[in-house]
Design a protein around this motif. Structure first.
Motif, PDB file in Angstrom:
ATOM      1  N   LEU A 161       0.817  -1.223   0.000  1.00  0.00           N
ATOM      2  CA  LEU A 161       0.000   0.000   0.000  1.00  0.00           C
ATOM      3  C   LEU A 161       0.850   1.272   0.000  1.00  0.00           C
ATOM      4  O   LEU A 161       0.330   2.369  -0.194  1.00  0.00           O
ATOM      5  N   PRO A 166      -3.761   5.725  -5.630  1.00  0.00           N
ATOM      6  CA  PRO A 166      -4.603   5.390  -4.473  1.00  0.00           C
ATOM      7  C   PRO A 166      -6.053   5.064  -4.840  1.00  0.00           C
ATOM      8  O   PRO A 166      -6.664   4.215  -4.205  1.00  0.00           O
ATOM      9  N   ILE A 181      -6.856   1.384  -5.656  1.00  0.00           N
ATOM     10  CA  ILE A 181      -6.654   0.374  -4.606  1.00  0.00           C
ATOM     11  C   ILE A 181      -7.670   0.581  -3.487  1.00  0.00           C
ATOM     12  O   ILE A 181      -7.848   1.692  -2.996  1.00  0.00           O
ATOM     13  N   GLY A 182      -8.325  -0.494  -3.102  1.00  0.00           N
ATOM     14  CA  GLY A 182      -9.208  -0.452  -1.932  1.00  0.00           C
ATOM     15  C   GLY A 182      -8.520  -1.168  -0.785  1.00  0.00           C
ATOM     16  O   GLY A 182      -7.879  -2.197  -1.003  1.00  0.00           O
ATOM     17  N   TYR A 183      -8.634  -0.619   0.405  1.00  0.00           N
ATOM     18  CA  TYR A 183      -7.922  -1.205   1.549  1.00  0.00           C
ATOM     19  C   TYR A 183      -8.884  -1.375   2.713  1.00  0.00           C
ATOM     20  O   TYR A 183      -9.593  -0.446   3.092  1.00  0.00           O
ATOM     21  N   PRO A 237      -8.415  -2.301   6.483  1.00  0.00           N
ATOM     22  CA  PRO A 237      -7.424  -2.611   7.524  1.00  0.00           C
ATOM     23  C   PRO A 237      -7.969  -3.594   8.544  1.00  0.00           C
ATOM     24  O   PRO A 237      -9.175  -3.887   8.564  1.00  0.00           O
ATOM     25  N   GLY A 296     -14.304   6.851   1.916  1.00  0.00           N
ATOM     26  CA  GLY A 296     -13.487   6.180   0.905  1.00  0.00           C
ATOM     27  C   GLY A 296     -13.199   7.056  -0.297  1.00  0.00           C
ATOM     28  O   GLY A 296     -12.276   6.797  -1.066  1.00  0.00           O
ATOM     29  N   LEU A 328     -16.711  -1.262   6.308  1.00  0.00           N
ATOM     30  CA  LEU A 328     -15.343  -0.904   5.901  1.00  0.00           C
ATOM     31  C   LEU A 328     -15.023  -1.474   4.512  1.00  0.00           C
ATOM     32  O   LEU A 328     -14.281  -0.868   3.739  1.00  0.00           O
ATOM     33  N   ARG A 386     -16.597   0.857   2.144  1.00  0.00           N
ATOM     34  CA  ARG A 386     -15.758   2.061   2.030  1.00  0.00           C
ATOM     35  C   ARG A 386     -14.623   1.826   1.024  1.00  0.00           C
ATOM     36  O   ARG A 386     -14.281   2.704   0.237  1.00  0.00           O
ATOM     37  N   ALA A 387     -14.055   0.613   1.075  1.00  0.00           N
ATOM     38  CA  ALA A 387     -12.964   0.300   0.138  1.00  0.00           C
ATOM     39  C   ALA A 387     -13.484   0.153  -1.298  1.00  0.00           C
ATOM     40  O   ALA A 387     -12.761   0.409  -2.253  1.00  0.00           O
TER      41      ALA A 387
END
Lengths: 279, 275
Positions: free
Chosen positions: B52, B73, B76-78, B80, B100, B148, B151-152
């Motif tokens: 990342l 950025p 890419i979806g992240y 955590p 996001g 989450l 959001r990604a």
């Protein structure tokens, strides 16, 4: 003296304007301090401001601008140290906290004569805010609100999840330093109202009371600002009624509301539990 | 056509003097669904953070979409590792998903209709649209995890990186999350750190075992070398061997591979106290 006559008094007009200006800062910065878990950091910055006050007395310079520059510098040093040594954050804050206070005391010791006004910076004196300080407060308010509005999305994402924010290309490190400088400036204008020793209460109690009923960060900022204004005006009324120190009265009012709120919650929970369970 | 999305060459990273990753070489192609497995402290999260761009390689190279990490950025979806820092944050589920979109460019605190529609689309894909107006601290751990993920997904990323999205999630929640991930566009590359290979076995197209070093293999089949890298070798009859057998069963590995470890003269002794 009736209320209308009282409101004609310049000192009270200044106090009310100062309450409004401080509440704006308090709402915005208090919310950010609480959601970013920077309460201890804000406490450290507030006490470091005493070094700036002492320096201003020593140099014979205007207190607010001098303390503003000094505290912003201390906040940047604190930010840089805590970024590089994350595991020692609380220790570093403690060191800077004490160093700022010690520096301020030494500066005062080295200043000839007895400084009557010094106590007002420790415990606040909203009834003696001069006009030029109101302009400084307004200027800082405008800067803080403008920066927060402009960077709102980045601040929101960074406050919620810094790692995710970094992965999205948000300059998290710069935002962190910007936030610390805003905290420093907020503290400097708040010491006029409640004093640097009590600043932390006015930064944290309003967001605490507001956070249960808000669904957004901007909502938390607005609600915290309203609570802060209620505390300032309520505290002023208490101070006038009982001839007490204004700064302490404002914080006492906030603490009383907080205790009422907590008590109300306990009673409400008790009622809910007893209503549910069969007799 | 083979199109590498992630290319890692001779990657080495240490925390102070403690090596976390050593000489790691990996290639992940478009559309793959990769499970990254390994013991705690083996370097899985470090590897994800390097991909990342949250950490800088000390030696070697990491390229994502042919460029240094962090250059793309929005692609890419992240997701955590689930953390309690989200507890008590004043935000509705929809607002978290809208976070996001933040990429350090858009300004102001009002989101446009188009942005809200993108959030709605992402929440529908993650199966959490009905939670959009709920406060975050009213949601369960599984629901929050899916928020989450939404959001990604809001930027429709080509690469989705998930760090243990299934930990502390009940079986139903896990199934929902896996359905979301397996239902993604076939061009989306998924890299997921997971302790539970069993539940992901049907979804993955490849496995990467990480324990300071890394070994990659296609399919959902563990190799003896992977097992040895992750857990060392253990004699038959010891509890660790039994656990490894379960892991092998869940990943459809050829069970004879474990037998080969029996004869391994370097096999670790298994000490356990009788109750």
């Amino acid at each position: 003296m009736n209320l209308t006559d009282l409101l004609q008094q310049t000192f009270l007009q200044h106090a009310l304007i100062a309450s409004l200006l401080v509440s704006v800062t308090c709402g915005v910065i208090g919310a950010l301090v609480v959601v970013n878990r920077l309460i201890f950091m804000a406490g450290g910055i507030a006490h470091t401001a005493y070094g700036g006050v002492g320096l201003a007395f020593f140099l014979g310079a205007p207190v607010l601008p001098t303390a503003g520059i000094f505290t912003a510098g201390a906040a940047l040093i604190l930010g840089a140290l805590t970024q590089s040594k994350r595991e020692r954050t609380d220790t570093l804050i403690g060191v800077i906290w004490a160093a700022g206070m010690a520096f301020g005391i030494i500066m005062i010791n080295l200043t000839p004569g007895y400084n009557v006004g010094l106590m007002s910076y420790l415990f606040g004196s909203i009834l003696t805010v001069p006009t030029h300080d109101l302009w400084v407060m307004l200027g800082i308010d405008i800067v803080i609100v403008s920066l927060t509005m402009y960077f709102y999305r980045d601040i929101l994402s960074f406050s919620f999840d810094p790692d995710f924010a970094r992965s999205r290309g948000i300059p998290v490190r710069w935002l962190y330093f910007m936030l610390l400088i805003m905290v420093a400036e907020a503290v400097v204008i708040m010491i006029q109202v409640v004093g640097l020793i009590l600043v932390i209460a006015l930064l944290t109690l309003p967001p605490y009371l507001a956070e249960r009923h808000t669904k957004s960060l901007v909502g938390l900022m607005v609600a915290s600002g309203i609570w802060s204004l209620v505390f300032c005006i309520g505290g002023l009324a208490v101070a006038y009624q009982f001839d007490l120190s204004s700064g302490a009265s404002i914080i006492a009012t906030a603490c009383a509301v907080y205790l009422l709120f907590i008590s109300g919650q306990i009673v409400w929970q008790w009622l809910l539990t007893h209503r549910k369970s069969p007799a | 056509m083979y199109e590498p999305i992630i290319e890692i060459r001779n990657l080495t990273f240490s925390y102070d003097s403690v090596p976390a990753l050593t000489e790691v070489n990996l290639r992940i192609a478009r559309g793959e669904f990769i499970a990254v497995i390994g013991p705690n402290g083996g370097g899985k999260t470090t590897l994800m953070r390097l991909i990342l761009g949250l950490l800088e390689p000390q030696r070697g190279q990491v390229h994502v979409f042919g460029e240094p990490p962090g250059n793309n950025p929005a692609r890419i979806g992240y997701v955590p590792q689930h953390s309690n820092t989200t507890q008590g944050f004043p935000a509705s589920a929809e607002q978290v998903v809208l976070m996001g979109l933040a990429q350090g460019k858009r300004r102001g605190f009002r989101f446009t209709q188009a942005e809200r529609e993108a959030a709605e689309h992402a929440m529908r894909r993650a199966g959490v649209l009905d939670l959009r107006h709920r406060r975050l601290n009213e949601l369960s751990g599984g629901q929050r995890q899916r928020i989450l993920i939404a959001r990604a997904l809001i930027t429709q990323p080509e690469l989705l990186i998930l760090d243990e999205p299934l930990s502390n999630i009940d079986p139903y929640g896990r199934q929902c999350i896996l359905e979301t991930l397996t239902g993604l566009d076939s061009n989306t590359t998924v890299v997921m750190v997971s302790h539970d290979l069993g539940i992901t076995a049907n979804a993955v197209t490849g496995i990467i075992a990480v324990n300071q070093f890394a070994i990659a293999t296609p399919g959902a089949k563990l190799t003896p070398a992977m097992l040895e890298l992750m857990y060392g070798t253990h004699e038959a009859g010891c509890p660790v061997h039994a656990l490894l057998q379960q892991l092998v069963d869940s990943s459809n590995i050829d069970s004879t591979s474990l037998e080969s470890n029996k004869a391994n003269p370097t096999a670790q002794e298994c000490h356990h106290e009788p109750h």
